[in-house]
Design an enzyme around this catalytic site. Structure first.
Site, PDB file in Angstrom:
ATOM      1  N   VAL A  17       0.827  -1.217   0.000  1.00 28.87           N
ATOM      2  CA  VAL A  17       0.000   0.000   0.000  1.00 28.87           C
ATOM      3  C   VAL A  17       0.859   1.263   0.000  1.00 28.87           C
ATOM      4  O   VAL A  17       0.381   2.339  -0.357  1.00 28.87           O
ATOM      5  CB  VAL A  17      -0.976  -0.028   1.197  1.00 28.87           C
ATOM      6  N   LYS A  36      12.511  -2.116  10.693  1.00 35.22           N
ATOM      7  CA  LYS A  36      11.542  -3.066  10.118  1.00 35.22           C
ATOM      8  C   LYS A  36      11.726  -4.364  10.872  1.00 35.22           C
ATOM      9  O   LYS A  36      12.640  -5.145  10.566  1.00 35.22           O
ATOM     10  CB  LYS A  36      11.826  -3.247   8.626  1.00 35.22           C
ATOM     11  N   THR A  40      10.066 -10.077   5.133  1.00 32.50           N
ATOM     12  CA  THR A  40       9.945 -11.321   4.362  1.00 32.50           C
ATOM     13  C   THR A  40      10.174 -10.985   2.889  1.00 32.50           C
ATOM     14  O   THR A  40      10.315  -9.819   2.523  1.00 32.50           O
ATOM     15  CB  THR A  40       8.537 -11.941   4.548  1.00 32.50           C
ATOM     16  N   PRO A 190       0.546  11.934  -2.662  1.00 32.18           N
ATOM     17  CA  PRO A 190       0.284  11.606  -4.069  1.00 32.18           C
ATOM     18  C   PRO A 190       1.203  10.507  -4.578  1.00 32.18           C
ATOM     19  O   PRO A 190       2.217  10.171  -3.940  1.00 32.18           O
ATOM     20  CB  PRO A 190       0.559  12.926  -4.789  1.00 32.18           C
TER      21      PRO A 190
HETATM   22  N1  LIG Z   1       3.510   7.574  -3.086  1.00 34.37           N
HETATM   23  C1  LIG Z   1       4.005   6.696  -3.984  1.00 34.37           C
HETATM   24  N2  LIG Z   1       4.247   7.103  -5.251  1.00 34.37           N
HETATM   25  C2  LIG Z   1       4.727   6.241  -6.169  1.00 34.37           C
HETATM   26  N3  LIG Z   1       4.999   4.941  -5.937  1.00 34.37           N
HETATM   27  C3  LIG Z   1       4.779   4.488  -4.670  1.00 34.37           C
HETATM   28  C4  LIG Z   1       4.275   5.311  -3.628  1.00 34.37           C
HETATM   29  N4  LIG Z   1       4.156   4.574  -2.495  1.00 34.37           N
HETATM   30  C5  LIG Z   1       4.575   3.338  -2.827  1.00 34.37           C
HETATM   31  N5  LIG Z   1       4.960   3.271  -4.122  1.00 34.37           N
HETATM   32  C6  LIG Z   1       5.470   2.092  -4.831  1.00 34.37           C
HETATM   33  O1  LIG Z   1       4.533   1.016  -4.665  1.00 34.37           O
HETATM   34  C7  LIG Z   1       5.216  -0.212  -4.361  1.00 34.37           C
HETATM   35  C8  LIG Z   1       4.810  -0.684  -2.964  1.00 34.37           C
HETATM   36  O2  LIG Z   1       5.151   0.352  -2.047  1.00 34.37           O
HETATM   37  P1  LIG Z   1       5.802  -0.014  -0.637  1.00 34.37           P
HETATM   38  O3  LIG Z   1       6.947  -0.927  -0.809  1.00 34.37           O
HETATM   39  O4  LIG Z   1       6.050   1.287   0.067  1.00 34.37           O
HETATM   40  O5  LIG Z   1       4.594  -0.788   0.021  1.00 34.37           O
HETATM   41  P2  LIG Z   1       4.579  -1.462   1.446  1.00 34.37           P
HETATM   42  O6  LIG Z   1       3.224  -1.237   2.023  1.00 34.37           O
HETATM   43  O7  LIG Z   1       5.745  -1.002   2.242  1.00 34.37           O
HETATM   44  O8  LIG Z   1       4.773  -3.012   1.096  1.00 34.37           O
HETATM   45  P3  LIG Z   1       5.194  -4.215   2.103  1.00 34.37           P
HETATM   46  O9  LIG Z   1       3.919  -4.664   2.735  1.00 34.37           O
HETATM   47  O10 LIG Z   1       5.806  -5.229   1.184  1.00 34.37           O
HETATM   48  O11 LIG Z   1       6.169  -3.628   3.091  1.00 34.37           O
HETATM   49  C9  LIG Z   1       6.711   0.112  -4.454  1.00 34.37           C
HETATM   50  O12 LIG Z   1       7.162  -0.182  -5.776  1.00 34.37           O
HETATM   51  C10 LIG Z   1       6.776   1.602  -4.211  1.00 34.37           C
HETATM   52  O13 LIG Z   1       7.897   2.229  -4.803  1.00 34.37           O
HETATM   53  C1  LIG Z   2       6.406 -10.308   0.799  1.00 33.95           C
HETATM   54  C2  LIG Z   2       6.326  -8.900   1.291  1.00 33.95           C
HETATM   55  N1  LIG Z   2       7.544  -8.621   2.080  1.00 33.95           N
HETATM   56  C3  LIG Z   2       5.105  -8.564   2.132  1.00 33.95           C
HETATM   57  N2  LIG Z   2       5.397  -7.452   3.015  1.00 33.95           N
HETATM   58  C4  LIG Z   2       4.553  -9.678   2.981  1.00 33.95           C
HETATM   59  C5  LIG Z   2       3.156  -9.282   3.452  1.00 33.95           C
HETATM   60  C6  LIG Z   2       2.381 -10.439   3.994  1.00 33.95           C
HETATM   61  C7  LIG Z   2       0.894 -10.236   3.817  1.00 33.95           C
HETATM   62  C8  LIG Z   2       0.099 -11.439   4.264  1.00 33.95           C
HETATM   63  C9  LIG Z   2      -1.393 -11.287   3.983  1.00 33.95           C
HETATM   64  O1  LIG Z   2      -1.994 -10.265   4.412  1.00 33.95           O
HETATM   65  O2  LIG Z   2      -1.960 -12.166   3.289  1.00 33.95           O
HETATM   66 MG   LIG Z   3       7.318  -2.024   3.104  1.00 32.62          MG
END
Ligand SMILES: Nc1ncnc2c1ncn2[C@@H]1O[C@H](COP(=O)(O)OP(=O)(O)OP(=O)(O)O)[C@@H](O)[C@H]1O
Ligand SMILES: C[C@H](N)[C@H](N)CCCCCC(=O)O
Ligand SMILES: [Mg+2]
Length: 216
Positions: A17, A36, A40, A190
């Protein structure tokens, strides 16, 4: 006695997200360190710690190694099982860093992601005790996911510092979340044209200094 909150836990309504990019913007805005606890997906190159350090320009003393890193792109419970191991919330918190200044802690996925067969990320957050920031998409579907997440956090007695909506502005969704969740939307983040240290620094300007709140 009110004192500045120095640690925030960043969770999200889903994996992918935008928690990591948001965490980088918050670290940049607040001069915070980053942790963190559970990473995973390492086999696929998932490394939120490296990504935040790069995007926020963290100093080495602001970067802390995860308590556990697992190869499989799964929830920690299954990723650990695949490696013939298991981790408890207590073991994760035993690795909790104590930086000199503010700290941003990023969860794995959303609040009910399993850590082991009995505990979830919510148990980790409850044990950790920090106020929580919820990363949520701005698009259709987010009202339900965000209110469910906020409700789950409050049911465990956690303070929800606020929500950050990520994506194209959706004032109708923002208003509904604030009204029905009685929770502030801290910012509309954004979609950045490119995710770079420069664009993250611009996004950081959306976040003023963390409000004074009852510290944990
Ligand atoms: N505000 C943004 N603008 C553009 N791209 C974004 C933005 N936020 C996230 N992304 C992109 O979307 C993808 C997922 O974002 P991110 O890794 O921050 O998610 P996450 O919630 O940390 O995921 P995880 O659960 O795996 O930790 C990445 O490729 C990241 O660069
Ligand atoms: C693979 C990546 N590192 C993800 N952050 C793992 C997130 C697990 C989500 C599990 C779920 O909600 O089904
Ligand atoms: Mg993340």
């Amino acid at each position: 006695m009110r004192r500045a909150v120095t640690t925030f836990f960043v969770t999200g309504t889903d994996t992918g997200v935008g928690k990591t990019v948001l965490s980088a913007a918050l670290c940049r805005a607040w001069g915070a360190a980053y942790w963190k606890p559970l990473q995973t997906g390492a086999q696929d190159g998932d490394d939120d710690t490296r990504e935040v350090a790069r995007l926020a320009g963290l100093r080495p003393d602001q970067v802390f190694a995860p308590a556990r890193v697992y190869a499989g792109p799964f929830a920690p419970e299954w990723a650990a099982t695949l490696e013939g191991t298991r981790v408890s919330v207590a073991e994760v918190l035993a690795c909790r860093p104590a930086p000199a200044g503010p700290l941003i802690v990023e969860g794995a996925g959303g609040v009910l992601v399993p850590v082991n067969e009995q505990e979830t990320m919510l148990d980790l957050m409850a044990a950790h005790g920090a106020p929580v920031i919820v990363a949520a998409r701005s698009a259709l579907g987010t009202i339900n996911h965000t209110l469910l997440t906020v409700g789950a956090l409050r049911d465990r007695g956690l303070q929800v510092h606020g929500v950050v909506l990520i994506g194209p502005p959706a004032p109708h969704n923002r208003a509904a979340i604030e009204r029905h969740g009685a929770v502030p939307v801290l910012a509309d983040l954004p979609l950045l044209g490119e995710v770079t240290p420069e664009t993250v620094a611009q996004a950081a300007a959306l976040f003023g200094p963390p409000e004074l709140a009852h510290g944990h």
